[in-house]
Design a protein around this motif. Sequence first.
Motif, PDB file in Angstrom:
ATOM      1  N   ASP A 205      46.609  22.299   1.366  1.00  0.00           N
ATOM      2  CA  ASP A 205      47.622  23.350   1.313  1.00  0.00           C
ATOM      3  C   ASP A 205      47.962  23.759   2.736  1.00  0.00           C
ATOM      4  O   ASP A 205      47.063  24.096   3.524  1.00  0.00           O
ATOM      5  CB  ASP A 205      47.068  24.540   0.524  1.00  0.00           C
ATOM      6  CG  ASP A 205      48.158  25.452   0.009  1.00  0.00           C
ATOM      7  OD1 ASP A 205      49.315  25.006  -0.069  1.00  0.00           O
ATOM      8  OD2 ASP A 205      47.849  26.607  -0.322  1.00  0.00           O
ATOM      9  N   ALA A 206      49.229  23.731   3.090  1.00  0.00           N
ATOM     10  CA  ALA A 206      49.622  23.965   4.481  1.00  0.00           C
ATOM     11  C   ALA A 206      50.946  24.708   4.570  1.00  0.00           C
ATOM     12  O   ALA A 206      51.774  24.635   3.663  1.00  0.00           O
ATOM     13  CB  ALA A 206      49.736  22.628   5.225  1.00  0.00           C
ATOM     14  N   MET A 207      51.101  25.434   5.673  1.00  0.00           N
ATOM     15  CA  MET A 207      52.345  26.149   5.943  1.00  0.00           C
ATOM     16  C   MET A 207      52.805  25.810   7.358  1.00  0.00           C
ATOM     17  O   MET A 207      52.109  26.091   8.335  1.00  0.00           O
ATOM     18  CB  MET A 207      52.131  27.659   5.819  1.00  0.00           C
ATOM     19  CG  MET A 207      53.365  28.487   6.127  1.00  0.00           C
ATOM     20  SD  MET A 207      54.708  28.217   4.950  1.00  0.00           S
ATOM     21  CE  MET A 207      53.949  28.827   3.455  1.00  0.00           C
TER      22      MET A 207
ATOM     23  N   ASP B 166      42.933  28.043   8.695  1.00  0.00           N
ATOM     24  CA  ASP B 166      43.021  29.392   8.149  1.00  0.00           C
ATOM     25  C   ASP B 166      42.316  29.424   6.805  1.00  0.00           C
ATOM     26  O   ASP B 166      42.529  28.545   5.965  1.00  0.00           O
ATOM     27  CB  ASP B 166      44.474  29.826   8.000  1.00  0.00           C
ATOM     28  CG  ASP B 166      44.586  31.274   7.564  1.00  0.00           C
ATOM     29  OD1 ASP B 166      44.389  32.161   8.410  1.00  0.00           O
ATOM     30  OD2 ASP B 166      44.832  31.519   6.370  1.00  0.00           O
ATOM     31  N   TRP B 167      41.480  30.432   6.601  1.00  0.00           N
ATOM     32  CA  TRP B 167      40.630  30.470   5.410  1.00  0.00           C
ATOM     33  C   TRP B 167      41.286  31.142   4.210  1.00  0.00           C
ATOM     34  O   TRP B 167      40.708  31.183   3.136  1.00  0.00           O
ATOM     35  CB  TRP B 167      39.326  31.191   5.737  1.00  0.00           C
ATOM     36  CG  TRP B 167      39.531  32.563   6.290  1.00  0.00           C
ATOM     37  CD1 TRP B 167      39.619  33.727   5.598  1.00  0.00           C
ATOM     38  CD2 TRP B 167      39.680  32.904   7.669  1.00  0.00           C
ATOM     39  NE1 TRP B 167      39.820  34.774   6.459  1.00  0.00           N
ATOM     40  CE2 TRP B 167      39.852  34.304   7.737  1.00  0.00           C
ATOM     41  CE3 TRP B 167      39.673  32.171   8.849  1.00  0.00           C
ATOM     42  CZ2 TRP B 167      40.028  34.976   8.945  1.00  0.00           C
ATOM     43  CZ3 TRP B 167      39.845  32.850  10.042  1.00  0.00           C
ATOM     44  CH2 TRP B 167      40.021  34.219  10.088  1.00  0.00           C
TER      45      TRP B 167
ATOM     46  N   LEU C  69      49.566  26.019   9.626  1.00  0.00           N
ATOM     47  CA  LEU C  69      48.361  26.619   9.061  1.00  0.00           C
ATOM     48  C   LEU C  69      47.854  25.730   7.936  1.00  0.00           C
ATOM     49  O   LEU C  69      48.631  25.357   7.050  1.00  0.00           O
ATOM     50  CB  LEU C  69      48.665  28.013   8.511  1.00  0.00           C
ATOM     51  CG  LEU C  69      49.314  29.021   9.459  1.00  0.00           C
ATOM     52  CD1 LEU C  69      49.639  30.308   8.709  1.00  0.00           C
ATOM     53  CD2 LEU C  69      48.416  29.307  10.643  1.00  0.00           C
ATOM     54  N   ILE C  70      46.568  25.379   7.977  1.00  0.00           N
ATOM     55  CA  ILE C  70      46.010  24.627   6.861  1.00  0.00           C
ATOM     56  C   ILE C  70      44.792  25.364   6.314  1.00  0.00           C
ATOM     57  O   ILE C  70      44.016  25.962   7.066  1.00  0.00           O
ATOM     58  CB  ILE C  70      45.642  23.175   7.237  1.00  0.00           C
ATOM     59  CG1 ILE C  70      44.580  23.114   8.332  1.00  0.00           C
ATOM     60  CG2 ILE C  70      46.868  22.390   7.632  1.00  0.00           C
ATOM     61  CD1 ILE C  70      44.086  21.695   8.585  1.00  0.00           C
TER      62      ILE C  70
ATOM     63  N   GLU D 175      43.056  24.486  16.403  1.00  0.00           N
ATOM     64  CA  GLU D 175      42.445  25.792  16.672  1.00  0.00           C
ATOM     65  C   GLU D 175      41.607  26.217  15.480  1.00  0.00           C
ATOM     66  O   GLU D 175      41.918  25.907  14.337  1.00  0.00           O
ATOM     67  CB  GLU D 175      43.545  26.825  16.930  1.00  0.00           C
ATOM     68  CG  GLU D 175      43.073  28.242  17.206  1.00  0.00           C
ATOM     69  CD  GLU D 175      42.872  29.104  15.965  1.00  0.00           C
ATOM     70  OE1 GLU D 175      42.327  30.218  16.099  1.00  0.00           O
ATOM     71  OE2 GLU D 175      43.261  28.675  14.846  1.00  0.00           O
ATOM     72  N   GLY D 176      40.533  26.939  15.773  1.00  0.00           N
ATOM     73  CA  GLY D 176      39.719  27.519  14.719  1.00  0.00           C
ATOM     74  C   GLY D 176      38.735  28.516  15.300  1.00  0.00           C
ATOM     75  O   GLY D 176      38.423  28.480  16.491  1.00  0.00           O
TER      76      GLY D 176
END
Length: 452
Positions: free
Chosen positions: A136-138, A156-157, A206-207, A270-271
């Motif tokens: 799922d990604a944006m 992203d959580w 964002l994933i 990034e994380g």
Amino acid sequence: MAEPVTFTAAQDHRNMMDQLHIETLRPGANGDENAPDHANYDEAKANPYPDWPDILKRDNGQPVTTPDQWWQQRRPEIVAAFEREVYGRVPAHVPAVTWRIKASEAETLEGLAIVATHLTGHADNSAAPDITADIDAMLIMPAASKTPAPMLIMFDWSPIRFPAPLKPEPEPANVDPRMAPFLAAARAGMLERLQHLLGDGWGVLLINPGSFQADNGAGLTRGIIGLTNQGQPRKPQDWGALRAWAWGASRALDYLSTRPDVDKNHVGIEGVSRYGKAALVTMAFDQRFYMGLIGSSGEGGAKPHRRNFGEAVENLTGEGEYHWMAGNFLKYGGPKNAGDLPVDAHQLIALAAPRLIFISYGIPKEGDAKWLDQQGSYMATVAAGSAWKLLGAKDLGVGNDYRTAQMPPPLIELMDGQLAWRQHVGGHTDTPNMASFVQWADRHMGRKTSSK
């Protein structure tokens, strides 16, 4: 095909211990400093294994003195050891991923025109129809960009959702009904990070790692790991969740490389926290990533396993976190120990050389706990710099003697080279370092920054 196995985390953990013929493991330290079994926070006791594996010395003892020796001999040795003993191997037969657009619409972010596109990366599950692993990604792009944009893929959580608009304002009448409210983090730290990036002409993807691999041991027979194993338990050298999340980031990079509005040569990862670990693993194993922002990654990330300070190997081998790692890693929580590991965090960082790596931490009193071992992570970053210098790039510029390395005070940044360190004065986040990261990366890309 055999029926997919359904284990609890405890059952899966026990199954792996049985495969390794391990009866018991040493318990992990308690993060509560007032608990009787609390972790060590005494620097005098922090280095029981002071001799770390040499980045520039082959397993046979031969020195590595040329870039060719690094690429052809030493680096493959380090990669193989991490795959075998720490993070696990990605199987050759991982299902292919097909991307599709679920919805896309024009939006605004603090007055900036953007285009938000909700994506799904579907992993082919024809071999195990009962198991799904969809990414799922944006994708969020600045609408006014006239040239391909550099990109930052961000773990992203929260479930990836999107509303119109990003901030509470009167809702337009023509909002796509498939677009649910955007993740709550976008209204706080995420919103600030997006402003820095999009305002400077970057794109963001964002994933949601949990969409394709759950963050628990019970999920190891599901998600992309379970799908690849057709629902059966892992073997000791199989990949753990950190490597699976990194795989998802690589598949997102595959998609971004097909888009003409993306500068595919300048894509970063990034994380923060466990996703900081995953971002560092991504950089180590996929050399297509140009840059990485590694936030508060701690044990399993930039913190050396050999350091007895805060979180330790035994915490990662317990039931709560073992799923991040390869099954083989359990051996180092008993009968072996951290000093027996063939590799450590300084070598993980070095696998990213000579590309851009920014190691980010906050301060304990604001919530970036001592548990993360900021000093040890700095030592690992110092040691890793030898790989940058061998390859003709700049490291932190403070030498490479990790034994004597003393972390600079917060806000004293070391950012002159391709390897960077900055400790901000906030908590368990990389948001206060985002502007510095953007300016640093822009400089190396030859871009004029507008980030504040």
